[in-house]
Design a protein around this motif. Structure first.
Motif, PDB file in Angstrom:
ATOM      1  N   GLY A   1       0.808  -1.217   0.000  1.00  0.00           N
ATOM      2  CA  GLY A   1       0.000   0.000   0.000  1.00  0.00           C
ATOM      3  C   GLY A   1       0.836   1.259   0.000  1.00  0.00           C
ATOM      4  O   GLY A   1       0.360   2.337  -0.369  1.00  0.00           O
ATOM      5  N   GLN A   2       2.084   1.156   0.415  1.00  0.00           N
ATOM      6  CA  GLN A   2       3.014   2.284   0.397  1.00  0.00           C
ATOM      7  C   GLN A   2       4.429   1.724   0.473  1.00  0.00           C
ATOM      8  O   GLN A   2       4.609   0.537   0.716  1.00  0.00           O
ATOM      9  CB  GLN A   2       2.748   3.255   1.564  1.00  0.00           C
ATOM     10  N   ASP A   3       5.424   2.576   0.247  1.00  0.00           N
ATOM     11  CA  ASP A   3       6.807   2.148   0.379  1.00  0.00           C
ATOM     12  C   ASP A   3       7.067   1.699   1.819  1.00  0.00           C
ATOM     13  O   ASP A   3       6.511   2.271   2.769  1.00  0.00           O
ATOM     14  CB  ASP A   3       7.771   3.289   0.059  1.00  0.00           C
ATOM     15  N   ALA A   4       7.921   0.687   1.971  1.00  0.00           N
ATOM     16  CA  ALA A   4       8.308   0.232   3.306  1.00  0.00           C
ATOM     17  C   ALA A   4       9.071   1.346   4.021  1.00  0.00           C
ATOM     18  O   ALA A   4       9.817   2.108   3.397  1.00  0.00           O
ATOM     19  CB  ALA A   4       9.176  -1.015   3.203  1.00  0.00           C
ATOM     20  N   LYS A   5       8.853   1.442   5.335  1.00  0.00           N
ATOM     21  CA  LYS A   5       9.525   2.465   6.132  1.00  0.00           C
ATOM     22  C   LYS A   5      10.413   1.792   7.164  1.00  0.00           C
ATOM     23  O   LYS A   5      10.000   0.834   7.828  1.00  0.00           O
ATOM     24  CB  LYS A   5       8.500   3.345   6.849  1.00  0.00           C
TER      25      LYS A   5
ATOM     26  N   ILE B   1      11.898   1.769  10.657  1.00  0.00           N
ATOM     27  CA  ILE B   1      11.499   2.331  11.952  1.00  0.00           C
ATOM     28  C   ILE B   1      12.667   2.218  12.938  1.00  0.00           C
ATOM     29  O   ILE B   1      13.167   1.117  13.202  1.00  0.00           O
ATOM     30  CB  ILE B   1      10.269   1.590  12.525  1.00  0.00           C
ATOM     31  N   ASN B   2      13.102   3.356  13.469  1.00  0.00           N
ATOM     32  CA  ASN B   2      14.188   3.421  14.457  1.00  0.00           C
ATOM     33  C   ASN B   2      15.424   2.645  14.022  1.00  0.00           C
ATOM     34  O   ASN B   2      16.147   2.103  14.856  1.00  0.00           O
ATOM     35  CB  ASN B   2      13.710   2.910  15.816  1.00  0.00           C
ATOM     36  N   ASN B   3      15.664   2.577  12.717  1.00  0.00           N
ATOM     37  CA  ASN B   3      16.802   1.847  12.156  1.00  0.00           C
ATOM     38  C   ASN B   3      16.860   0.397  12.635  1.00  0.00           C
ATOM     39  O   ASN B   3      17.919  -0.215  12.684  1.00  0.00           O
ATOM     40  CB  ASN B   3      18.125   2.562  12.475  1.00  0.00           C
ATOM     41  N   GLN B   4      15.684  -0.182  12.993  1.00  0.00           N
ATOM     42  CA  GLN B   4      15.644  -1.530  13.538  1.00  0.00           C
ATOM     43  C   GLN B   4      14.844  -2.504  12.693  1.00  0.00           C
ATOM     44  O   GLN B   4      15.220  -3.655  12.561  1.00  0.00           O
ATOM     45  CB  GLN B   4      15.061  -1.522  14.955  1.00  0.00           C
ATOM     46  N   PHE B   5      13.706  -2.064  12.146  1.00  0.00           N
ATOM     47  CA  PHE B   5      12.860  -2.978  11.387  1.00  0.00           C
ATOM     48  C   PHE B   5      12.065  -2.214  10.333  1.00  0.00           C
ATOM     49  O   PHE B   5      11.897  -1.006  10.422  1.00  0.00           O
ATOM     50  CB  PHE B   5      11.912  -3.769  12.300  1.00  0.00           C
TER      51      PHE B   5
ATOM     52  N   TRP C   1      -6.343  -5.260   4.849  1.00  0.00           N
ATOM     53  CA  TRP C   1      -5.013  -4.679   4.970  1.00  0.00           C
ATOM     54  C   TRP C   1      -4.291  -5.362   6.124  1.00  0.00           C
ATOM     55  O   TRP C   1      -4.812  -5.433   7.234  1.00  0.00           O
ATOM     56  CB  TRP C   1      -5.099  -3.179   5.216  1.00  0.00           C
ATOM     57  N   ILE C   2      -3.100  -5.858   5.831  1.00  0.00           N
ATOM     58  CA  ILE C   2      -2.284  -6.543   6.825  1.00  0.00           C
ATOM     59  C   ILE C   2      -1.042  -5.702   7.082  1.00  0.00           C
ATOM     60  O   ILE C   2      -0.305  -5.362   6.148  1.00  0.00           O
ATOM     61  CB  ILE C   2      -1.838  -7.944   6.319  1.00  0.00           C
ATOM     62  N   GLU C   3      -0.800  -5.349   8.346  1.00  0.00           N
ATOM     63  CA  GLU C   3       0.413  -4.623   8.701  1.00  0.00           C
ATOM     64  C   GLU C   3       1.531  -5.642   8.894  1.00  0.00           C
ATOM     65  O   GLU C   3       1.365  -6.628   9.613  1.00  0.00           O
ATOM     66  CB  GLU C   3       0.212  -3.814   9.977  1.00  0.00           C
ATOM     67  N   VAL C   4       2.666  -5.402   8.234  1.00  0.00           N
ATOM     68  CA  VAL C   4       3.786  -6.341   8.277  1.00  0.00           C
ATOM     69  C   VAL C   4       5.011  -5.648   8.862  1.00  0.00           C
ATOM     70  O   VAL C   4       5.300  -4.489   8.545  1.00  0.00           O
ATOM     71  CB  VAL C   4       4.123  -6.864   6.859  1.00  0.00           C
ATOM     72  N   ASN C   5       5.727  -6.367   9.732  1.00  0.00           N
ATOM     73  CA  ASN C   5       7.007  -5.913  10.266  1.00  0.00           C
ATOM     74  C   ASN C   5       8.057  -6.947   9.924  1.00  0.00           C
ATOM     75  O   ASN C   5       7.792  -8.149   9.975  1.00  0.00           O
ATOM     76  CB  ASN C   5       6.935  -5.727  11.781  1.00  0.00           C
TER      77      ASN C   5
ATOM     78  N   SER D   1      17.471  -4.924   4.594  1.00  0.00           N
ATOM     79  CA  SER D   1      18.059  -4.828   3.258  1.00  0.00           C
ATOM     80  C   SER D   1      17.001  -4.796   2.151  1.00  0.00           C
ATOM     81  O   SER D   1      17.300  -4.430   1.022  1.00  0.00           O
ATOM     82  CB  SER D   1      19.030  -5.985   3.013  1.00  0.00           C
ATOM     83  N   LEU D   2      15.760  -5.165   2.463  1.00  0.00           N
ATOM     84  CA  LEU D   2      14.692  -5.167   1.461  1.00  0.00           C
ATOM     85  C   LEU D   2      14.039  -3.794   1.264  1.00  0.00           C
ATOM     86  O   LEU D   2      13.238  -3.620   0.358  1.00  0.00           O
ATOM     87  CB  LEU D   2      13.608  -6.170   1.853  1.00  0.00           C
ATOM     88  N   GLU D   3      14.405  -2.819   2.074  1.00  0.00           N
ATOM     89  CA  GLU D   3      13.733  -1.520   2.035  1.00  0.00           C
ATOM     90  C   GLU D   3      13.699  -0.928   0.630  1.00  0.00           C
ATOM     91  O   GLU D   3      12.665  -0.444   0.170  1.00  0.00           O
ATOM     92  CB  GLU D   3      14.412  -0.531   2.984  1.00  0.00           C
ATOM     93  N   GLN D   4      14.791  -0.977  -0.108  1.00  0.00           N
ATOM     94  CA  GLN D   4      14.846  -0.361  -1.444  1.00  0.00           C
ATOM     95  C   GLN D   4      13.986  -1.085  -2.461  1.00  0.00           C
ATOM     96  O   GLN D   4      13.657  -0.533  -3.507  1.00  0.00           O
ATOM     97  CB  GLN D   4      16.284  -0.278  -1.932  1.00  0.00           C
ATOM     98  N   HIS D   5      13.587  -2.339  -2.182  1.00  0.00           N
ATOM     99  CA  HIS D   5      12.793  -3.118  -3.123  1.00  0.00           C
ATOM    100  C   HIS D   5      11.289  -3.100  -2.816  1.00  0.00           C
ATOM    101  O   HIS D   5      10.482  -3.420  -3.672  1.00  0.00           O
ATOM    102  CB  HIS D   5      13.261  -4.577  -3.133  1.00  0.00           C
TER     103      HIS D   5
END
Length: 98
Positions: free
Chosen positions: A11-15, A17-21, A46-50, A55-59
């Motif tokens: 639904g949006q780009d991955a973010k 959070i606190n440089n942890q997840f 809508w499922i919230e995923v953590n 390393s997947l953030e850019q993809h």
């Protein structure tokens, strides 16, 4: 241990959070039949995923189709109008771009 597997669109780009997840939402649509005009009808959850896989953030960009499996956490909450809602958070163990 419970395991949930989903395929859906971001639904949006991955973010990060606190440089942890990573945190992101996935839209999972289910076919529910046809309307009176014969058009397909879908219900979207809508499922919230953590994920700890930073390393997947850019993809993980809005609109991308992905497969996610992991441990679900189910909860409920009441909104400001007094309506009860259900929520699913998924703690990803495997993410695959489709």
């Amino acid at each position: 241990m419970k395991n949930l597997q989903i395929v859906g669109n971001l639904g949006q780009d991955a973010k990060l959070i606190n440089n942890q997840f990573l945190s992101f939402n996935v839209a999972v649509s289910t076919y529910v039949g046809k309307d009176n005009q014969g058009n397909a009808k879908y219900h979207t959850d809508w499922i919230e995923v953590n994920s700890n896989n930073k390393s997947l953030e850019q993809h993980l960009k809005k609109g991308k189709k992905i497969f996610v499996s992991g441990t679900p956490k189910f909860s409920t909450y009441t909104d400001k109008d007094g309506n009860l809602h259900s929520k699913v958070n998924l703690y990803a163990q495997n993410i695959t771009l489709c």
